[in-house]
Design a protein around this motif. Structure first.
Motif, short mmCIF file in Angstrom:
data_model
loop_
_atom_site.label_atom_id
_atom_site.label_comp_id
_atom_site.label_asym_id
_atom_site.label_seq_id
_atom_site.Cartn_x
_atom_site.Cartn_y
_atom_site.Cartn_z
N LEU A 35 0.85 -1.19 0.00
CA LEU A 35 0.00 0.00 0.00
C LEU A 35 0.88 1.25 0.00
N PRO A 36 0.39 2.35 -0.58
CA PRO A 36 1.23 3.54 -0.74
C PRO A 36 1.91 4.01 0.55
N ASN A 37 1.22 3.95 1.70
CA ASN A 37 1.84 4.41 2.95
C ASN A 37 2.88 3.45 3.49
N ASP A 38 2.89 2.21 2.99
CA ASP A 38 3.87 1.22 3.46
C ASP A 38 5.12 1.16 2.58
N ILE A 39 5.10 1.87 1.45
CA ILE A 39 6.27 1.86 0.56
C ILE A 39 7.38 2.70 1.20
N PRO A 40 8.62 2.18 1.28
CA PRO A 40 9.72 2.98 1.86
C PRO A 40 9.89 4.31 1.12
N LYS A 41 10.10 5.37 1.89
CA LYS A 41 10.09 6.72 1.31
C LYS A 41 11.24 7.00 0.34
N PRO A 42 12.50 6.80 0.75
CA PRO A 42 13.55 7.18 -0.21
C PRO A 42 13.58 6.23 -1.40
N MET A 43 13.69 6.75 -2.55
CA MET A 43 13.78 6.07 -3.84
C MET A 43 12.49 5.35 -4.22
N TRP A 44 11.95 4.50 -3.35
CA TRP A 44 10.80 3.69 -3.74
C TRP A 44 9.53 4.53 -3.88
N LYS A 45 9.25 5.38 -2.89
CA LYS A 45 8.05 6.22 -3.02
C LYS A 45 8.38 7.51 -3.75
N PHE A 46 9.48 8.11 -3.40
CA PHE A 46 9.92 9.34 -4.09
C PHE A 46 11.22 9.02 -4.79
N PRO A 47 11.31 8.87 -6.08
CA PRO A 47 10.30 9.21 -7.08
C PRO A 47 9.59 8.03 -7.73
N LEU A 48 10.02 6.76 -7.48
CA LEU A 48 9.54 5.63 -8.29
C LEU A 48 8.02 5.45 -8.24
N TYR A 49 7.41 5.66 -7.09
CA TYR A 49 5.96 5.49 -6.97
C TYR A 49 5.21 6.45 -7.90
N TYR A 50 5.73 7.66 -8.05
CA TYR A 50 5.06 8.66 -8.89
C TYR A 50 5.44 8.53 -10.36
N ILE A 51 6.59 7.90 -10.65
CA ILE A 51 7.00 7.68 -12.03
C ILE A 51 6.28 6.46 -12.62
N ALA A 52 6.01 5.46 -11.80
CA ALA A 52 5.41 4.21 -12.28
C ALA A 52 3.99 4.46 -12.80
N PHE A 53 3.76 4.06 -14.05
CA PHE A 53 2.42 4.25 -14.62
C PHE A 53 1.41 3.31 -14.00
N HIS A 54 1.89 2.24 -13.34
CA HIS A 54 0.97 1.31 -12.68
C HIS A 54 0.15 1.99 -11.59
N LYS A 55 0.75 2.97 -10.93
CA LYS A 55 0.04 3.71 -9.87
C LYS A 55 -1.25 4.31 -10.42
N TYR A 56 -1.14 4.99 -11.57
CA TYR A 56 -2.30 5.68 -12.15
C TYR A 56 -3.29 4.66 -12.74
N ALA A 57 -2.78 3.55 -13.28
CA ALA A 57 -3.68 2.52 -13.80
C ALA A 57 -4.45 1.85 -12.67
N TYR A 58 -3.74 1.46 -11.60
CA TYR A 58 -4.40 0.82 -10.46
C TYR A 58 -5.46 1.75 -9.86
N GLN A 59 -5.05 2.98 -9.57
CA GLN A 59 -5.97 3.89 -8.88
C GLN A 59 -7.16 4.24 -9.77
N GLY A 60 -6.93 4.40 -11.06
CA GLY A 60 -8.05 4.67 -11.97
C GLY A 60 -9.02 3.51 -12.01
N LEU A 61 -8.49 2.28 -12.08
CA LEU A 61 -9.37 1.11 -12.11
C LEU A 61 -10.09 0.91 -10.78
N PHE A 62 -9.42 1.19 -9.66
CA PHE A 62 -10.08 1.11 -8.36
C PHE A 62 -11.24 2.11 -8.27
#
Length: 200
Positions: A70-97
């Motif tokens: 889940l987004p709040n459980d992703i480690p902050k350095p590198m994984w959440k900032f910036p990879l979480y926001y660069i990954a297009f899967h984030k927008y696909a998952y959230q849009g489908l949800f």
């Protein structure tokens, strides 16, 4: 066609608008994967290394896209900032949800056995930790924008490597292999009794 089959078999949200959105997100994700692999192929010269690099990039994006963790459980350095926001899967998952859960209610019971209803928005916000500040269409627009960005990036890389290859092949070529033209100018005045030669 496989999307249409699985959509209705899984019993997802009925209605043409929901299915149309589902199909658009699938198509956008397919275009994004193709665009990303085109960029990798333009950088990595070896076919096998290109597949490995592309799969590695996809794997990183999937891991930090917000589904496995889940987004709040992703480690902050590198994984959440910036990879979480660069990954297009984030927008696909959230849009489908959002496409599936917004406007729905589910029966729920508390510890005392009391039944109540649970809204889809509550599930998205508190359980899936979806960003609810914008609509599902914004998620789709971000995916389309990423497609355009990847294609432009591919074009820039192709043009840059084209110029670099031209320059390196010119300098790597031995001097005796370079094309040389010798022109004889019969109308000019001979300097020492012979014809003048112009080397180009």
């Amino acid at each position: 066609i496989p999307g249409a089959i699985t959509y209705y078999i899984a019993g997802l949200h009925k209605g043409f608008e929901h299915f149309f959105y589902f199909a658009c997100v699938l198509f956008a994700c397919m275009m994004l994967v193709e665009s990303l692999m085109m960029i990798v192929a333009s950088i990595v010269p070896n076919f096998l290394m290109g597949i490995i690099a592309g799969a590695g990039i996809q794997g990183l994006m999937i891991l930090c896209g917000g589904f496995f963790r889940l987004p709040n459980d992703i480690p902050k350095p590198m994984w959440k900032f910036p990879l979480y926001y660069i990954a297009f899967h984030k927008y696909a998952y959230q849009g489908l949800f959002k496409n599936e859960f917004i406007g729905t209610t589910f029966p729920s019971s508390d510890q005392g056995g009391k039944t109540s209803s649970l809204s889809g928005e509550h599930i998205l916000r508190d359980i899936w930790q979806v960003e609810m500040g914008y609509s599902k269409w914004v998620d789709l627009a971000i995916l389309v924008g990423m497609i355009l960005l990847y294609r432009v990036l591919f074009l820039v890389i192709i043009k840059a490597t084209e110029k670099v290859k031209t320059i390196t092949t010119l300098f790597a070529m031995p001097l005796n292999k370079r094309s040389m033209q010798v022109l004889v100018n019969p109308s000019s005045t001979p300097m020492h009794g012979g014809e003048s030669v112009v080397v180009v």
